[in-house]
Design a protein around this motif. Sequence first.
Motif, PDB file in Angstrom:
ATOM      1  N   GLY A  76       0.802  -1.213   0.000  1.00  0.00           N
ATOM      2  CA  GLY A  76       0.000   0.000   0.000  1.00  0.00           C
ATOM      3  C   GLY A  76       0.838   1.269   0.000  1.00  0.00           C
ATOM      4  O   GLY A  76       2.075   1.219  -0.111  1.00  0.00           O
ATOM      5  N   SER A  77       0.145   2.387   0.122  1.00  0.00           N
ATOM      6  CA  SER A  77       0.801   3.694   0.060  1.00  0.00           C
ATOM      7  C   SER A  77       0.345   4.586   1.203  1.00  0.00           C
ATOM      8  O   SER A  77      -0.767   4.440   1.716  1.00  0.00           O
ATOM      9  CB  SER A  77       0.468   4.394  -1.265  1.00  0.00           C
ATOM     10  OG  SER A  77       0.919   3.659  -2.376  1.00  0.00           O
ATOM     11  N   LEU A  78       1.214   5.493   1.570  1.00  0.00           N
ATOM     12  CA  LEU A  78       0.900   6.549   2.521  1.00  0.00           C
ATOM     13  C   LEU A  78       1.639   7.804   2.086  1.00  0.00           C
ATOM     14  O   LEU A  78       2.701   7.719   1.453  1.00  0.00           O
ATOM     15  CB  LEU A  78       1.355   6.184   3.947  1.00  0.00           C
ATOM     16  CG  LEU A  78       0.531   5.209   4.777  1.00  0.00           C
ATOM     17  CD1 LEU A  78       1.261   4.903   6.079  1.00  0.00           C
ATOM     18  CD2 LEU A  78      -0.858   5.768   5.068  1.00  0.00           C
ATOM     19  N   ARG A  79       1.090   8.947   2.462  1.00  0.00           N
ATOM     20  CA  ARG A  79       1.805  10.201   2.223  1.00  0.00           C
ATOM     21  C   ARG A  79       1.943  10.939   3.550  1.00  0.00           C
ATOM     22  O   ARG A  79       0.947  11.247   4.203  1.00  0.00           O
ATOM     23  CB  ARG A  79       1.091  11.086   1.204  1.00  0.00           C
ATOM     24  CG  ARG A  79       1.945  12.294   0.814  1.00  0.00           C
ATOM     25  CD  ARG A  79       1.327  13.133  -0.277  1.00  0.00           C
ATOM     26  NE  ARG A  79       0.367  14.092   0.240  1.00  0.00           N
ATOM     27  CZ  ARG A  79       0.073  15.239  -0.363  1.00  0.00           C
ATOM     28  NH1 ARG A  79       0.663  15.566  -1.503  1.00  0.00           N
ATOM     29  NH2 ARG A  79      -0.825  16.049   0.173  1.00  0.00           N
ATOM     30  N   LEU A  80       3.171  11.219   3.910  1.00  0.00           N
ATOM     31  CA  LEU A  80       3.457  11.991   5.110  1.00  0.00           C
ATOM     32  C   LEU A  80       3.639  13.456   4.740  1.00  0.00           C
ATOM     33  O   LEU A  80       4.152  13.777   3.671  1.00  0.00           O
ATOM     34  CB  LEU A  80       4.725  11.482   5.796  1.00  0.00           C
ATOM     35  CG  LEU A  80       4.782   9.995   6.150  1.00  0.00           C
ATOM     36  CD1 LEU A  80       6.088   9.688   6.875  1.00  0.00           C
ATOM     37  CD2 LEU A  80       3.583   9.585   6.978  1.00  0.00           C
ATOM     38  N   SER A  81       3.227  14.318   5.652  1.00  0.00           N
ATOM     39  CA  SER A  81       3.418  15.759   5.470  1.00  0.00           C
ATOM     40  C   SER A  81       4.192  16.311   6.653  1.00  0.00           C
ATOM     41  O   SER A  81       4.076  15.806   7.771  1.00  0.00           O
ATOM     42  CB  SER A  81       2.074  16.478   5.389  1.00  0.00           C
ATOM     43  OG  SER A  81       1.310  16.009   4.307  1.00  0.00           O
ATOM     44  N   CYS A  82       4.952  17.351   6.398  1.00  0.00           N
ATOM     45  CA  CYS A  82       5.674  18.037   7.470  1.00  0.00           C
ATOM     46  C   CYS A  82       5.598  19.527   7.191  1.00  0.00           C
ATOM     47  O   CYS A  82       5.987  19.983   6.112  1.00  0.00           O
ATOM     48  CB  CYS A  82       7.126  17.581   7.521  1.00  0.00           C
ATOM     49  SG  CYS A  82       8.151  18.522   8.682  1.00  0.00           S
ATOM     50  N   ALA A  83       5.111  20.260   8.178  1.00  0.00           N
ATOM     51  CA  ALA A  83       5.007  21.708   8.043  1.00  0.00           C
ATOM     52  C   ALA A  83       5.914  22.376   9.071  1.00  0.00           C
ATOM     53  O   ALA A  83       5.816  22.086  10.265  1.00  0.00           O
ATOM     54  CB  ALA A  83       3.571  22.156   8.250  1.00  0.00           C
ATOM     55  N   THR A 122       7.795  25.757   3.084  1.00  0.00           N
ATOM     56  CA  THR A 122       8.017  25.221   4.428  1.00  0.00           C
ATOM     57  C   THR A 122       7.275  23.907   4.654  1.00  0.00           C
ATOM     58  O   THR A 122       7.275  23.379   5.764  1.00  0.00           O
ATOM     59  CB  THR A 122       7.567  26.238   5.487  1.00  0.00           C
ATOM     60  OG1 THR A 122       6.190  26.578   5.243  1.00  0.00           O
ATOM     61  CG2 THR A 122       8.422  27.504   5.438  1.00  0.00           C
ATOM     62  N   VAL A 123       6.616  23.398   3.622  1.00  0.00           N
ATOM     63  CA  VAL A 123       5.872  22.142   3.714  1.00  0.00           C
ATOM     64  C   VAL A 123       6.491  21.129   2.769  1.00  0.00           C
ATOM     65  O   VAL A 123       6.709  21.430   1.586  1.00  0.00           O
ATOM     66  CB  VAL A 123       4.384  22.338   3.363  1.00  0.00           C
ATOM     67  CG1 VAL A 123       3.651  20.994   3.405  1.00  0.00           C
ATOM     68  CG2 VAL A 123       3.735  23.338   4.316  1.00  0.00           C
ATOM     69  N   VAL A 124       6.804  19.958   3.302  1.00  0.00           N
ATOM     70  CA  VAL A 124       7.350  18.884   2.477  1.00  0.00           C
ATOM     71  C   VAL A 124       6.516  17.631   2.662  1.00  0.00           C
ATOM     72  O   VAL A 124       5.800  17.484   3.652  1.00  0.00           O
ATOM     73  CB  VAL A 124       8.834  18.583   2.807  1.00  0.00           C
ATOM     74  CG1 VAL A 124       9.718  19.761   2.435  1.00  0.00           C
ATOM     75  CG2 VAL A 124       9.009  18.189   4.258  1.00  0.00           C
ATOM     76  N   TYR A 125       6.634  16.746   1.683  1.00  0.00           N
ATOM     77  CA  TYR A 125       5.874  15.512   1.689  1.00  0.00           C
ATOM     78  C   TYR A 125       6.817  14.329   1.489  1.00  0.00           C
ATOM     79  O   TYR A 125       7.894  14.457   0.914  1.00  0.00           O
ATOM     80  CB  TYR A 125       4.839  15.515   0.569  1.00  0.00           C
ATOM     81  CG  TYR A 125       3.926  16.705   0.587  1.00  0.00           C
ATOM     82  CD1 TYR A 125       4.117  17.767  -0.309  1.00  0.00           C
ATOM     83  CD2 TYR A 125       2.876  16.780   1.490  1.00  0.00           C
ATOM     84  CE1 TYR A 125       3.271  18.862  -0.293  1.00  0.00           C
ATOM     85  CE2 TYR A 125       2.033  17.880   1.506  1.00  0.00           C
ATOM     86  CZ  TYR A 125       2.239  18.920   0.618  1.00  0.00           C
ATOM     87  OH  TYR A 125       1.401  20.010   0.633  1.00  0.00           O
ATOM     88  N   LEU A 126       6.368  13.180   1.938  1.00  0.00           N
ATOM     89  CA  LEU A 126       7.042  11.925   1.629  1.00  0.00           C
ATOM     90  C   LEU A 126       5.976  10.963   1.124  1.00  0.00           C
ATOM     91  O   LEU A 126       5.156  10.487   1.911  1.00  0.00           O
ATOM     92  CB  LEU A 126       7.759  11.357   2.851  1.00  0.00           C
ATOM     93  CG  LEU A 126       8.583  10.102   2.580  1.00  0.00           C
ATOM     94  CD1 LEU A 126       9.786  10.414   1.676  1.00  0.00           C
ATOM     95  CD2 LEU A 126       9.060   9.456   3.878  1.00  0.00           C
TER      96      LEU A 126
END
Length: 122
Positions: free
Chosen positions: A16-23, A77-81
């Motif tokens: 499966g998949s997930l998307r992480l966010s960081c602000a 200032t926001v990144v994703y994985l």
Amino acid sequence: QVQLVESGGGLVQAGGSLRLSCAASGRIAVINFMGWYRQAPGKQRELVALITSGDSTNYAESVKGRFTMSRDNAENTVVYLQMNSLKPEDTAVYYCNANVQTFSSRAPMTYWGQGTQVTVSS
């Protein structure tokens, strides 16, 4: 001075998949780079992916071709994985980090988020 907040973790089946966010927030003048690290139980924290101020990316060998780190088009200032083809061995607490210079101190400093749990079931 600088806060990092991660979101997007959870439980997913293998494949499966997930998307992480960081602000990142605070009195940030310059972001030199941001990264995603992970720490599995009983293991050392390891680098997963890194993005520089010029949007160059680097990945751990174990995630190349499966994970993609990116920056928000509107908010630098926001990144994703984006994590695809997840495996049980990807199970860990994922931490965001950022090396930044603030308006009050131009000396680069590294900040960490609180972490978000990713669990991949087999």
